[in-house]
Design a protein around this motif. Structure first.
Motif, PDB file in Angstrom:
ATOM      1  N   CYS A  91      40.371  48.411  45.931  1.00 14.26           N
ATOM      2  CA  CYS A  91      41.241  47.545  44.882  1.00 14.26           C
ATOM      3  C   CYS A  91      41.008  46.230  45.034  1.00 14.26           C
ATOM      4  O   CYS A  91      41.270  45.432  44.176  1.00 14.26           O
ATOM      5  CB  CYS A  91      42.511  48.047  44.977  1.00 14.26           C
ATOM      6  N   GLU A  92      40.624  45.571  46.170  1.00 14.96           N
ATOM      7  CA  GLU A  92      40.369  44.151  46.471  1.00 14.96           C
ATOM      8  C   GLU A  92      38.963  43.799  45.144  1.00 14.96           C
ATOM      9  O   GLU A  92      39.067  42.519  44.855  1.00 14.96           O
ATOM     10  CB  GLU A  92      40.057  43.769  47.594  1.00 14.96           C
ATOM     11  N   ASN A 143      42.782  41.955  39.267  1.00 12.00           N
ATOM     12  CA  ASN A 143      43.043  40.707  39.901  1.00 12.00           C
ATOM     13  C   ASN A 143      43.749  39.932  38.810  1.00 12.00           C
ATOM     14  O   ASN A 143      43.446  39.808  37.652  1.00 12.00           O
ATOM     15  CB  ASN A 143      41.499  40.381  40.245  1.00 12.00           C
ATOM     16  N   MET A 144      44.880  39.240  39.036  1.00 13.67           N
ATOM     17  CA  MET A 144      45.654  38.359  38.418  1.00 13.67           C
ATOM     18  C   MET A 144      44.217  37.323  37.880  1.00 13.67           C
ATOM     19  O   MET A 144      44.508  36.884  36.660  1.00 13.67           O
ATOM     20  CB  MET A 144      46.277  37.354  39.210  1.00 13.67           C
ATOM     21  N   LEU A 145      43.568  36.776  38.580  1.00 17.17           N
ATOM     22  CA  LEU A 145      42.549  35.607  38.174  1.00 17.17           C
ATOM     23  C   LEU A 145      41.712  36.032  36.923  1.00 17.17           C
ATOM     24  O   LEU A 145      41.258  35.117  36.148  1.00 17.17           O
ATOM     25  CB  LEU A 145      41.635  35.097  39.361  1.00 17.17           C
ATOM     26  N   CYS A 164      48.014  49.289  48.006  1.00 17.07           N
ATOM     27  CA  CYS A 164      47.399  47.866  47.394  1.00 17.07           C
ATOM     28  C   CYS A 164      48.235  47.098  46.737  1.00 17.07           C
ATOM     29  O   CYS A 164      49.153  47.492  46.085  1.00 17.07           O
ATOM     30  CB  CYS A 164      46.243  48.342  46.663  1.00 17.07           C
ATOM     31  N   LEU A 165      48.732  45.859  47.254  1.00 18.27           N
ATOM     32  CA  LEU A 165      49.672  45.016  46.750  1.00 18.27           C
ATOM     33  C   LEU A 165      49.080  44.008  45.715  1.00 18.27           C
ATOM     34  O   LEU A 165      47.754  43.707  45.934  1.00 18.27           O
ATOM     35  CB  LEU A 165      50.429  44.299  48.019  1.00 18.27           C
ATOM     36  N   ASN A 166      49.883  43.407  45.122  1.00 18.49           N
ATOM     37  CA  ASN A 166      49.795  42.526  44.002  1.00 18.49           C
ATOM     38  C   ASN A 166      48.611  42.942  42.934  1.00 18.49           C
ATOM     39  O   ASN A 166      47.782  42.379  42.642  1.00 18.49           O
ATOM     40  CB  ASN A 166      49.087  41.446  44.734  1.00 18.49           C
ATOM     41  N   VAL A 167      48.812  44.287  42.764  1.00 20.17           N
ATOM     42  CA  VAL A 167      47.795  44.741  41.618  1.00 20.17           C
ATOM     43  C   VAL A 167      48.348  44.361  40.337  1.00 20.17           C
ATOM     44  O   VAL A 167      49.714  44.534  40.130  1.00 20.17           O
ATOM     45  CB  VAL A 167      47.647  46.338  41.760  1.00 20.17           C
ATOM     46  N   VAL A 168      47.699  44.053  39.176  1.00 19.49           N
ATOM     47  CA  VAL A 168      48.213  43.701  38.003  1.00 19.49           C
ATOM     48  C   VAL A 168      48.579  44.813  37.189  1.00 19.49           C
ATOM     49  O   VAL A 168      47.871  45.797  36.860  1.00 19.49           O
ATOM     50  CB  VAL A 168      47.157  42.877  37.153  1.00 19.49           C
ATOM     51  N   LEU A 169      50.147  44.893  36.793  1.00 16.36           N
ATOM     52  CA  LEU A 169      50.365  46.305  35.957  1.00 16.36           C
ATOM     53  C   LEU A 169      50.692  45.754  34.675  1.00 16.36           C
ATOM     54  O   LEU A 169      50.867  46.451  33.829  1.00 16.36           O
ATOM     55  CB  LEU A 169      51.762  46.893  36.689  1.00 16.36           C
TER      56      LEU A 169
END
Lengths: 543, 139
Positions: free
Chosen positions: A209-210, A216-218, A270-275
Motif C-alpha cells: 500500500c505504500e 497516497n494523499m500527494l 495500512c494507515l493514512n490511506v486515502v478513502l
C-alpha cells in the motif's frame, strides 16, 4: 485474486447460443418455469393449462417467409374436444412464389449475427472499428477537438467553459470514477463547473500500500491546476482539512493539516490511506480558476476489508458568492426544493434585496399524533412538482380563546417565517430582481349561512399554496419556470361551545403545482421556393 | 471443293440452331439475372463484399459468351475444328460460371435455379454436338 477475477469475467463473456429450431422457439414464453397465458408453445404448460386457454397467441412459428421450403410449427387449440387440447404440428411450409429463396450462402441473411464479445485480444481491433469520439481512448485527442473551434489566436485569452476538462501541469485534474464496472478508473477528468460525486472500488494489497499512488494523499494534490487553459499561471491545490476515519467508522477532524500524511504499514494494517477526496474549486465569472482546495478522508485498511471503496467529489463556487444549492439550471428540476426568500419591507425592488435565510418554502408536516397544537414546527420543504397535502386535527374546548388560537394556527400552517418571494427559475440569483415572483395572498372566509351578521374572530382551517408554472424555452428542452404563486387561507367561524363540550376540526395544508404552459408552436423557416424562369429569348424564333 | 447440298456437308445443323437459340436465350438470361440481383439487393441484406463477386461472375459470363458463340458459329460453318475446339473450351468456362450462379451465389432464388438449369442443359447439349462435329470434321 486477479486470476479468479479473469476467469469469472471470461465465463461471463460467453453469450448464449442462438436458437434456430422452429419447434423449440417460443416468443410468448416470457415467464421462467411458469405457464404463460394463451401461449400454446410454452413448454412449461401442461394439458390442464391448455384446457383453460381460449386462443393461441402465437399460431405459427416459422423462419424467414422468403424461403422456398421450411419447417413451420403450427399451434392450435381444438375447442371441440372435451377438455380442449392443444394441437402441435410440424409441417413443411412451401412458398409458391417464383422468387423464393432456394438456397443462400450468406449466413447473416436469415439470422441476426451474434455480436463479437470483447476480449483483451480483440479489444483494440473492435475499438478501431466501432470507436468514435465518444469512446476515444486518449483524453488528449478529446482535448484537441474541444479546442479546435477556437481560433488559434495567441492574443485572445482562453477561459474555461462548462464541461471543459480542468488542465493541470502534466495532464488533467483526475476524479477517479467507475467506468463500465465499479472499479476505479483514474483517467476520468473533472469538467469545469460540473459538480460530480463518484464512488468506486479499488483493489489493493496491504503489503504494497505504500507504493500505490492512488492511496497516497500527494497524488491528488501534487500537480497544480492551470488557472486558464494553456497558460502558465498555476494554482496550487491546498489541503483544506484532513479527517481520519478509524476501522469502526468514527471520523475525527485533525488539527494542523499542514504535514501530508503518507501511507504507512503497521502490523497488518495500512494507515493514512486515502478513502475520500473532496475538491472545492473557486472560479471567477470570466472562467478563471483562482483557488483550489482538497479535503481528505484518510483511513486504515486491513486484509479483510479489501477491496476498498473510495469516494470523490468536486464542487465549484463562484468567487465572492455564497454557494446556494440550485434547484435547477435554469428550469426547476422535479423533486428539488422551491427556492424562496424575503425582500426588504417597504421599499420595493432596490438592487440586491433578497436575503436568503429560510430560503425554502415549507409546508406543515403531519405528525403521528395529529394534534395541531402539539406540532412543534415540524415542516417539510416544498419540492417542485410534488403536490402535497398534510394536516392535523384541532381539538377545541370551551375554555379556548379564539384570538390566540387563530394566531397559533396561523403559525402552525404558515410556519415561523413564510417567505414573500419565490424564485422563478431554479438558479435565480438574489440580485436579479425580475427573476423573483411575489406570493399573492388570498383570504377566503367561510361564513355559515345562519350567522350572517357574525363578525367574531375566525380561525384558519385550510392553507393552500398553488404554484402555477409553465414550460419555457426551446421545444426540445423546455425548462420549468414558476409564473405565479398564490397562497389561499380559508378561515371559518367557530361558535362558542357550551362548557364541557369539545369539537375536533381538521386543519389541512396543501401545495398544488399546475402546469399552465400554452401549447408550443414550433416555428419553421419558410419553405424554400423554387424560382424558375425561362430566359426571355427561350422561344426565340417563334416570339 | 465441297458441295453444300450433298452428303458431304459436315456442318451440324442442330448445332447451328442451338447456337442461335442459345444467343437469344442468353440475352434474356443475362437481363433476368441482373434484374434479380437488383431485386435481391433491395429486398434482402446484400452487403457490398457479397454483391461484387456475383456481379463479376455474371459480367464475365457475358464477356465469355460472345466469343464463344462467334467461334462456335464460325467453326461450325467453315468446318474448322480449331475454332470449334476453342469454343468448347470457352463453354467449359461458361459451365463453371453458371454452376457458381446455380449453387454458390449469395441468394439463389427459385427462378435462378430454373433459368440456370435450362442454360446448363443448353451448354451440355451444345458440348455434345460440338464434340460430334469436331469428330466429323477431323475424320
Amino acid at each position: 485474486p486477479a486470476d479468479t477475477r479473469g476467469a469469472a469475467q471470461a465465463r461471463a463473456y460467453c453469450a448464449p447460443a442462438p436458437v434456430t429450431d422452429v419447434a423449440r422457439l417460443c416468443v410468448c414464453d416470457l415467464l421462467v418455469a411458469q405457464c404463460d397465458v394463451n401461449c400454446c408453445c410454452d413448454p412449461d404448460c401442461g394439458p390442464e393449462e391448455f384446457s383453460l386457454f381460449t386462443a393461441c397467441s402465437v399460431p405459427v412459428v416459422t423462419g424467414d417467409s422468403h424461403l422456398c421450403r421450411q419447417k413451420a410449427a403450427v399451434y392450435s387449440l381444438d375447442v371441440e374436444a372435451n377438455p380442449p387440447e392443444r394441437i402441435f404440428q410440424l409441417i413443411d411450409q412451401v412458398n409458391p412464389s417464383i422468387f423464393c429463396i432456394h438456397a443462400t450462402n450468406y449466413k447473416q441473411a436469415l439470422y441476426l449475427r451474434s455480436p463479437e464479445m470483447p476480449t483483451p485480444e480483440n479489444f483494440d481491433d473492435l475499438l478501431n472499428e466501432f470507436g468514435s469520439a465518444a469512446f476515444s481512448a486518449e483524453p488528449e485527442s478529446w482535448n484537441m477537438d474541444t479546442n479546435a473551434p477556437d481560433p488559434p489566436d495567441a492574443n485572445e485569452t482562453q477561459r474555461y467553459e462548462y464541461g471543459v476538462p480542468i488542465q493541470t501541469e502534466d495532464a488533467f485534474l483526475r476524479l477517479p470514477s467507475p467506468v463500465v464496472s465499479s472499479w476505479c478508473s483514474d483517467a476520468n477528468p473533472a469538467g469545469f463547473l460540473v459538480n460530480q460525486a463518484t464512488k468506486c472500488i479499488r483493489s489493493v494489497s496491504v503489503e504494497k500500500c505504500e507504493s500505490i499512488q492512488a492511496l497516497n494523499m500527494l497524488f491528488y494534490i501534487n500537480s497544480s491546476i492551470l488557472a486558464v487553459p494553456k497558460s502558465s499561471q498555476l494554482v496550487n491545490i491546498s489541503v483544506q482539512s484532513v479527517v481520519v476515519q478509524s476501522l469502526d467508522g468514527t471520523r475525527t477532524l485533525l488539527k494542523g493539516a499542514d504535514v501530508p500524511r503518507l501511507p504507512v504499514i503497521l502490523d497488518e494494517l495500512c494507515l493514512n490511506v486515502v478513502l475520500g477526496v473532496s475538491y472545492h474549486i473557486t472560479y471567477t465569472d470570466t472562467g478563471e480558476i483562482i483557488e483550489a482546495a482538497a479535503a481528505f478522508v484518510l483511513g486504515a485498511i486491513t486484509k479483510e476489508a479489501l477491496p476498498i471503496q473510495q469516494s470523490f467529489q468536486i464542487s465549484f463556487t463562484q468567487v465572492d458568492t455564497k454557494p446556494v444549492p440550485l434547484s435547477g439550471n435554469p428550469g426547476y428540476v422535479v423533486g428539488l426544493p422551491v427556492r424562496a426568500g424575503f425582500g426588504p419591507q417597504g421599499y420595493p425592488f432596490p438592487a440586491g434585496f433578497l436575503t436568503n435565510k429560510h430560503s425554502q418554502l415549507s409546508i406543515l408536516q403531519s405528525t403521528p399524533t395529529q394534534d395541531c397544537l402539539a406540532a412543534q414546527g415540524a415542516r417539510a420543504p416544498v419540492l417542485f412538482g410534488y403536490n402535497m397535502i398534510s394536516g392535523c386535527k384541532l381539538r377545541i374546548t370551551a375554555a379556548m380563546k379564539c384570538q390566540p388560537l387563530a394566531q397559533t394556527l396561523l403559525d402552525v400552517l404558515k410556519g415561523q417565517s413564510f417567505p414573500e418571494y419565490v424564485a422563478s427559475f431554479g438558479n435565480s440569483q438574489a440580485q436579479d430582481v425580475l427573476d423573483w415572483v411575489p406570493i399573492t395572498h388570498l383570504h377566503i372566509s367561510e361564513q355559515r349561512i345562519s350567522n350572517t351578521l357574525q363578525s367574531s374572530c375566525q380561525i384558519p382551517v385550510s392553507f393552500g399554496i398553488e404554484v402555477k408554472w409553465t414550460k419555457y424555452g426551446s421545444l426540445v428542452n423546455p425548462q420549468a419556470r414558476i409564473v405565479n404563486v398564490t397562497a389561499t387561507l380559508t378561515t371559518t367561524t367557530v361558535k362558542q361551545l357550551p362548557s364541557g363540550r369539545e369539537r375536533t376540526i381538521p386543519i389541512t395544508s396543501s401545495v398544488v403545482f399546475t402546469d399552465i404552459s400554452s401549447p408550443a408552436e414550433p416555428g419553421y423557416k419558410a419553405w424554400p421556393t423554387i424560382n424558375i424562369k425561362l430566359p426571355f429569348d427561350f422561344f426565340y424564333p417563334f416570339v | 471443293p465441297r458441295i453444300l447440298n450433298s452428303s458431304s456437308q459436315l456442318s451440324s445443323l442442330p448445332l447451328q440452331i442451338l447456337f442461335y437459340v442459345n444467343g437469344i436465350y442468353y440475352i434474356f438470361y443475362f437481363l433476368a439475372t441482373l434484374a434479380m440481383i437488383v431485386y435481391k439487393s433491395q429486398v434482402f441484406s446484400y452487403p457490398d463484399d457479397f454483391l461484387a463477386p456475383d456481379l463479376a461472375v455474371i459480367f464475365l459470363m457475358a464477356i465469355l459468351e460472345v466469343p464463344r458463340l462467334y467461334l462456335g458459329c464460325k467453326g461450325n460453318l467453315r468446318e474448322e475444328e480449331a475454332a470449334l475446339g476453342l469454343s468448347l473450351g470457352l463453354t467449359v468456362g461458361s459451365v463453371v460460371l453458371s454452376v457458381y450462379l446455380l449453387a454458390w451465389q449469395t441468394y439463389v432464388l427459385w427462378a435462378d435455379v430454373v433459368l440456370t438449369a435450362v442454360l446448363l442443359c443448353a451448354y451440355g447439349l451444345e458440348s455434345g454436338l460440338k464434340v460430334m462435329a469436331i469428330a466429323a470434321f477431323v475424320s
